[in-house]
Design a protein around this motif. Structure first.
Motif, PDB file in Angstrom:
ATOM      1  N   GLY A  26       0.807  -1.207   0.000  1.00  0.00           N
ATOM      2  CA  GLY A  26       0.000   0.000   0.000  1.00  0.00           C
ATOM      3  C   GLY A  26       0.839   1.256   0.000  1.00  0.00           C
ATOM      4  N   PRO A  37     -13.169   6.721   0.554  1.00  0.00           N
ATOM      5  CA  PRO A  37     -12.864   5.329   0.869  1.00  0.00           C
ATOM      6  C   PRO A  37     -13.694   4.374   0.005  1.00  0.00           C
ATOM      7  CG  PRO A  37     -13.095   6.596   2.879  1.00  0.00           C
ATOM      8  CD  PRO A  37     -13.534   7.491   1.747  1.00  0.00           C
ATOM      9  N   ARG A  62      -8.441   3.209   1.301  1.00  0.00           N
ATOM     10  CA  ARG A  62      -8.864   2.686   2.601  1.00  0.00           C
ATOM     11  C   ARG A  62      -9.318   3.783   3.552  1.00  0.00           C
ATOM     12  NH1 ARG A  62      -9.849  -2.590   2.046  1.00  0.00           N
ATOM     13  NH2 ARG A  62      -8.282  -3.754   3.144  1.00  0.00           N
ATOM     14  N   TRP A  63      -8.624   4.920   3.512  1.00  0.00           N
ATOM     15  CA  TRP A  63      -8.974   6.032   4.409  1.00  0.00           C
ATOM     16  C   TRP A  63      -8.614   7.358   3.741  1.00  0.00           C
ATOM     17  CZ3 TRP A  63      -4.862   9.097   5.533  1.00  0.00           C
ATOM     18  CH2 TRP A  63      -3.592   8.524   5.466  1.00  0.00           C
ATOM     19  N   LYS A  72      -4.685   0.472  -0.506  1.00  0.00           N
ATOM     20  CA  LYS A  72      -4.132  -0.881  -0.505  1.00  0.00           C
ATOM     21  C   LYS A  72      -3.941  -1.327  -1.941  1.00  0.00           C
ATOM     22  CE  LYS A  72      -5.324  -5.567   0.741  1.00  0.00           C
ATOM     23  NZ  LYS A  72      -4.716  -6.214   1.859  1.00  0.00           N
TER      24      LYS A  72
END
Length: 99
Positions: A26, A37, A62-63, A72
């Motif tokens: 990632g 996300p 992911r965030w 990721k």
């Protein structure tokens, strides 16, 4: 520290960012285009070892914190995966060799 540039593409946009953190699995990027996300990205990562970019076919966000986001790696060609690993190993060896 080495700063790598990265282009990230979603369905309707193209963003450019600076890689703040990178691993085989990632990355964390400060970008110029907002993402959310769960969105899937195609990524071109410029490493200082060669002119041609590493292509990550699929990454998932992911965030997100403003324009900073983490993703990721889902799909990358074996050659590009190896190149990322070699680059990261060389950076780690250089970092660990510092006094």
């Amino acid at each position: 520290p080495v700063r790598c540039l990265l282009y990230y593409m979603g369905g309707e946009f193209l963003g450019k960012g600076t890689v703040m953190n990178l691993s085989r699995n990632g990355f964390r990027v400060l970008g110029d285009h907002p993402v959310v996300p769960g969105v899937e990205l195609a990524v071109r990562l410029s490493l200082p070892d060669k002119d041609e970019p590493v292509e990550i076919q699929r990454a998932v966000v992911r965030w997100v914190r403003g324009l900073l986001f983490g993703a990721k790696v889902i799909m990358v060609k074996p050659d590009d995966q190896d190149r990322m690993g070699t680059f990261l190993s060389a950076r780690l060896r250089a970092y660990c060799a510092l006094p």
